[in-house]
Design an enzyme around this catalytic site. Structure first.
Site, PDB file in Angstrom:
ATOM      1  N   GLY A  11       0.811  -1.210   0.000  1.00 32.09           N
ATOM      2  CA  GLY A  11       0.000   0.000   0.000  1.00 32.09           C
ATOM      3  C   GLY A  11       0.840   1.253   0.000  1.00 32.09           C
ATOM      4  CG  ASN A  49       2.172   8.012   6.530  1.00 33.74           C
ATOM      5  OD1 ASN A  49       2.374   8.020   7.738  1.00 33.74           O
ATOM      6  ND2 ASN A  49       3.060   8.462   5.652  1.00 33.74           N
ATOM      7  N   GLY A  50      -0.582   4.311   4.803  1.00 43.04           N
ATOM      8  CA  GLY A  50      -1.885   3.732   4.499  1.00 43.04           C
ATOM      9  C   GLY A  50      -2.400   2.769   5.552  1.00 43.04           C
ATOM     10  CG  ASP A  91       9.244   1.136   5.744  1.00 43.32           C
ATOM     11  OD1 ASP A  91       9.284   1.086   4.499  1.00 43.32           O
ATOM     12  OD2 ASP A  91       8.388   1.797   6.379  1.00 43.32           O
ATOM     13  NE  ARG A  98       6.549  10.927   3.600  1.00 46.73           N
ATOM     14  CZ  ARG A  98       7.320   9.986   3.083  1.00 46.73           C
ATOM     15  NH1 ARG A  98       6.809   8.799   2.821  1.00 46.73           N
ATOM     16  NH2 ARG A  98       8.590  10.204   2.827  1.00 46.73           N
ATOM     17  NE  ARG A 114       4.736   7.897  10.331  1.00 43.48           N
ATOM     18  CZ  ARG A 114       4.925   6.653   9.892  1.00 43.48           C
ATOM     19  NH1 ARG A 114       4.122   6.133   8.983  1.00 43.48           N
ATOM     20  NH2 ARG A 114       5.920   5.936  10.356  1.00 43.48           N
TER      21      ARG A 114
END
Length: 205
Positions: free
Chosen positions: A10, A13-14, A36, A133, A136
């Site tokens: 995705g 930030n989904g 990540d 996004r 953060r």
């Protein structure tokens, strides 16, 4: 001993990590590998003509290292090198071990795609994605204009490529509550686990 590989992909930030951790907490004999965790050092990530670091590309990720870690799961399910692994002793029946792979570009890497049994992709609208996004803090931090100048254009490009090379992806509405998303995917995965357990199950007759 059987394995089931689940892909949770995705946009940024989904809700990928939240869903993956939720599944891991509910599924015995499961493990999470997060894309990540395999980013290359900032010093070697390429820069475009606008001065933006090109993090939203496969070239910015040690995919070879990630594939080796996933391979270690298949070759030795007890590997101590795998993070967040939980294990429940078998009750005598053949167990199904579940590997949850999550990341924003997992469906854009063909060798990884070929390993996945179930694929899910979380999507949210542009406005929500940008708001999340920008709220953060990243290391290194996003420079001004980074979302519109790099993150979103690359998402659209990567999404188009993903759709051209992968089939069977279940698209999830990232605006739904995390509880509803978890319940839906957990039910789907549980059905697949039960199906795998039933295959070649010895008859009582």
């Amino acid at each position: 001993m059987k394995t089931l590989v689940i892909g949770i992909g995705g946009m940024t930030n989904g809700g990928k990590s939240t869903l993956s951790i939720g599944l891991h907490d509910k599924i015995p004999n499961s493990c999470v590998v997060a894309q990540d965790s395999f980013f290359k050092d900032d010093s070697v990530v390429s820069v475009d003509s606008n001065g933006f670091k090109q993090y939203d590309m496969l070239d910015a990720i040690h995919m070879d290292t990630m594939m080796r870690e996933i391979g270690s799961y298949h070759s030795s399910l007890g590997s101590k090198g795998l993070r967040n692994r939980q294990y429940v002793e078998s009750d005598g029946k053949e167990e199904v071990f579940v590997l949850i792979v999550e990341g924003f570009l997992i469906f854009n890497y063909r060798p990884l795609n070929e390993l996945m049994d179930k694929k899910y992709f979380l999507e949210i609208p542009y406005e929500v994605c940008k708001e999340r996004r920008c709220s953060r803090v990243y290391t290194p931090p996003d420079p001004p204009g980074y979302f519109d100048g790099h993150v979103w254009p690359m998402y659209l490009k990567n999404r188009q490529k993903m759709e051209s090379m992968v089939s069977g992806i279940v698209i999830l509405d990232g605006l739904k509550s995390k509880e509803d998303l978890l319940a839906s995917v957990y039910e789907d995965v549980t059905k697949e686990i039960q199906r795998l357990k039933a295959v070649n199950k010895p008859s009582n007759h």
